[in-house]
Design an enzyme around this catalytic site. Structure first.
Site, mmCIF file in Angstrom:
data_model
loop_
_atom_site.group_PDB
_atom_site.id
_atom_site.type_symbol
_atom_site.label_atom_id
_atom_site.label_comp_id
_atom_site.label_asym_id
_atom_site.label_seq_id
_atom_site.Cartn_x
_atom_site.Cartn_y
_atom_site.Cartn_z
ATOM 1 N N MET A 1 36.491 41.814 48.056
ATOM 2 C CA MET A 1 37.466 42.881 47.818
ATOM 3 C C MET A 1 36.952 43.807 46.713
ATOM 4 S SD MET A 1 41.207 41.262 48.513
ATOM 5 C CE MET A 1 41.460 40.561 46.913
ATOM 6 N N LEU B 1 33.098 43.637 41.793
ATOM 7 C CA LEU B 1 32.116 42.551 41.897
ATOM 8 C C LEU B 1 31.673 42.027 40.535
ATOM 9 C CD1 LEU B 1 29.877 44.036 44.750
ATOM 10 C CD2 LEU B 1 31.888 42.543 44.950
ATOM 11 N N HIS B 2 31.566 40.715 40.460
ATOM 12 C CA HIS B 2 31.075 40.053 39.244
ATOM 13 C C HIS B 2 29.975 39.072 39.647
ATOM 14 C CE1 HIS B 2 33.496 36.737 40.675
ATOM 15 N NE2 HIS B 2 34.586 37.482 40.626
ATOM 16 N N HIS C 1 30.433 36.926 42.804
ATOM 17 C CA HIS C 1 30.111 37.591 44.077
ATOM 18 C C HIS C 1 28.596 37.701 44.266
ATOM 19 C CE1 HIS C 1 34.126 39.584 43.155
ATOM 20 N NE2 HIS C 1 34.322 39.081 44.361
ATOM 21 N N GLN D 1 47.107 40.387 52.369
ATOM 22 C CA GLN D 1 47.065 39.122 51.625
ATOM 23 C C GLN D 1 47.757 39.220 50.274
ATOM 24 O OE1 GLN D 1 42.557 39.176 51.642
ATOM 25 N NE2 GLN D 1 42.824 38.173 49.669
ATOM 26 N N GLY E 1 33.193 31.727 47.888
ATOM 27 C CA GLY E 1 33.085 30.992 46.632
ATOM 28 C C GLY E 1 34.042 29.798 46.594
ATOM 29 N N ASP F 1 37.854 29.806 45.165
ATOM 30 C CA ASP F 1 39.050 29.910 46.014
ATOM 31 C C ASP F 1 39.071 28.711 46.957
ATOM 32 O OD1 ASP F 1 39.900 32.521 45.033
ATOM 33 O OD2 ASP F 1 38.079 33.250 45.979
ATOM 34 N N GLN G 1 41.398 28.764 49.933
ATOM 35 C CA GLN G 1 40.904 29.736 50.926
ATOM 36 C C GLN G 1 39.790 29.111 51.755
ATOM 37 O OE1 GLN G 1 40.310 34.128 50.283
ATOM 38 N NE2 GLN G 1 38.216 33.520 49.900
ATOM 39 N N SER H 1 36.306 35.885 37.735
ATOM 40 C CA SER H 1 37.332 36.391 38.638
ATOM 41 C C SER H 1 37.483 37.886 38.402
ATOM 42 C CB SER H 1 38.669 35.708 38.343
ATOM 43 O OG SER H 1 39.735 36.443 38.924
HETATM 44 O O1 PAF Z 1 38.014 36.018 48.481
HETATM 45 C C1 PAF Z 1 38.260 37.238 48.642
HETATM 46 O O2 PAF Z 1 37.823 38.111 47.904
HETATM 47 C C2 PAF Z 1 39.164 37.671 49.789
HETATM 48 O O3 PAF Z 1 40.203 36.760 49.976
HETATM 49 C C3 PAF Z 1 38.394 37.893 51.104
HETATM 50 C C4 PAF Z 1 37.762 36.616 51.612
HETATM 51 C C5 PAF Z 1 37.336 38.959 50.902
HETATM 52 C C6 PAF Z 1 39.367 38.395 52.186
HETATM 53 O O4 PAF Z 1 39.983 39.585 51.844
#
Ligand code: PAF
Length: 285
Positions: A30, A33-34, A37, A61, A147, A150, A153, A185
């Site tokens: 999303m 970026l750090h 990522h 989301q 990662g 999460d 997720q 984060s």
């Molecule tokens: O982990 C994230 O940044 C988001 O949940 C993702 C996987 C890009 C989906 O929008």
């Protein structure tokens, strides 16, 4: 690095790479970026012939009272980082491209989508499962990188990939931490300097739990008790959940000797942060 803003353009660019016989890795993000990522990007570039990244702040989301509007958007900086890291393709659609008028189909992960963060953030994992499935269908990567921070997720996406027979390998990369232990984060940038200090309580609580397990404790209740008392002592930290669960089903376990996920979500001021510790089977942390 080629930048695509439409699904059609992105799909065509990915098809071209695949036709040239190149294995394709996808890093969905999303933005904002750090180093966490960038560790996914590094893993993807090391293992795949070509790497695609996406930047899309996915509205579905976020709950109605969450930080969708305020979520950091740092496109130019992100673009530069991805280009420098050797990413071949960047997909950066607008919301109407991913959710065009009249679209009605969502991916609902079912019960697992209501556990951990899914319990605190109703609909969150339906949004994640939907956008990630759409990205997989557009890019059709051989591997996709996420990662471990999460952790819920990760469990949800493993289920989605399994249940829908999606032809993609999920590669899960370790949590990247600041030198003092704070898990990286995009939301850390919301923290004031005092809150930043308080936020260390999450990783420190997990370290204390790791110590306890190292000393021979196997009871989930004992670990939960330690986490709750540790976090209750820290001002401005309000617990959302602490959990000791099976990392695949996210259901509570009573004993951690065969592996477990120890997960925390807490509010530090107005910022919700998560962190976790994965205990592998028979592995002392
Ligand atoms: O982990 C994230 O940044 C988001 O949940 C993702 C996987 C890009 C989906 O929008």
């Amino acid at each position: 690095m080629r930048i695509c803003h439409t699904s059609a353009d992105m799909r065509a660019a990915c098809d071209e790479l695949r036709r040239a016989g190149r294995t394709l890795g996808l890093v969905p993000t999303m933005g904002a970026l750090h180093a966490g990522h960038m560790s996914l990007v590094a893993a993807a570039t090391a293992a795949c012939d070509a790497v695609a990244a996406s930047i899309f702040v996915n509205p579905t989301q976020f709950g109605p009272k969450e930080d969708y509007a305020a979520y950091p958007r740092t496109f130019e900086e992100d673009r530069r980082k991805l280009e420098q890291a050797g990413v071949d393709l960047l997909f950066a659609p607008v919301a109407a491209e991913m959710y065009p008028p009249g679209n009605t189909t969502f991916v609902d992960p079912g019960e697992i989508g209501g556990r951990l963060d899914g319990a605190s953030r109703p609909g969150h994992f339906r949004g994640v499962a939907t956008i990630v499935t759409r990205l997989f269908n557009i890019v059709q990567p051989e591997r996709a990188y996420f990662g471990q921070k999460d952790a819920a997720q990760v469990a949800v996406l493993r289920h989605v990939v399994r249940d829908l027979n999606l032809p993609v390998e999920l590669v899960i990369c370790p949590i990247v931490r600041e030198p003092d232990g704070l898990a990286m984060s995009s939301r850390n940038r919301y923290l004031s300097s005092v809150e930043r200090e308080r936020a260390l309580a999450l990783s420190r609580a997990l370290q204390a739990a790791a110590e306890l397990v190292r000393s021979g404790e196997e009871s989930a209740e004992a670990i939960l008790h330690l986490l709750r008392t540790f976090l209750a002592r820290v001002p401005d930290v309000r617990l959302d959940y602490v959990a000791v669960v099976d990392p695949d089903s996210l259901l509570p376990v009573t004993n951690v000797s065969t592996g477990a996920l120890i997960a925390i979500a807490a509010w530090v001021g107005t910022t919700r942060l998560i962190d976790n510790l994965l205990l592998q089977r028979h592995q002392v942390p």
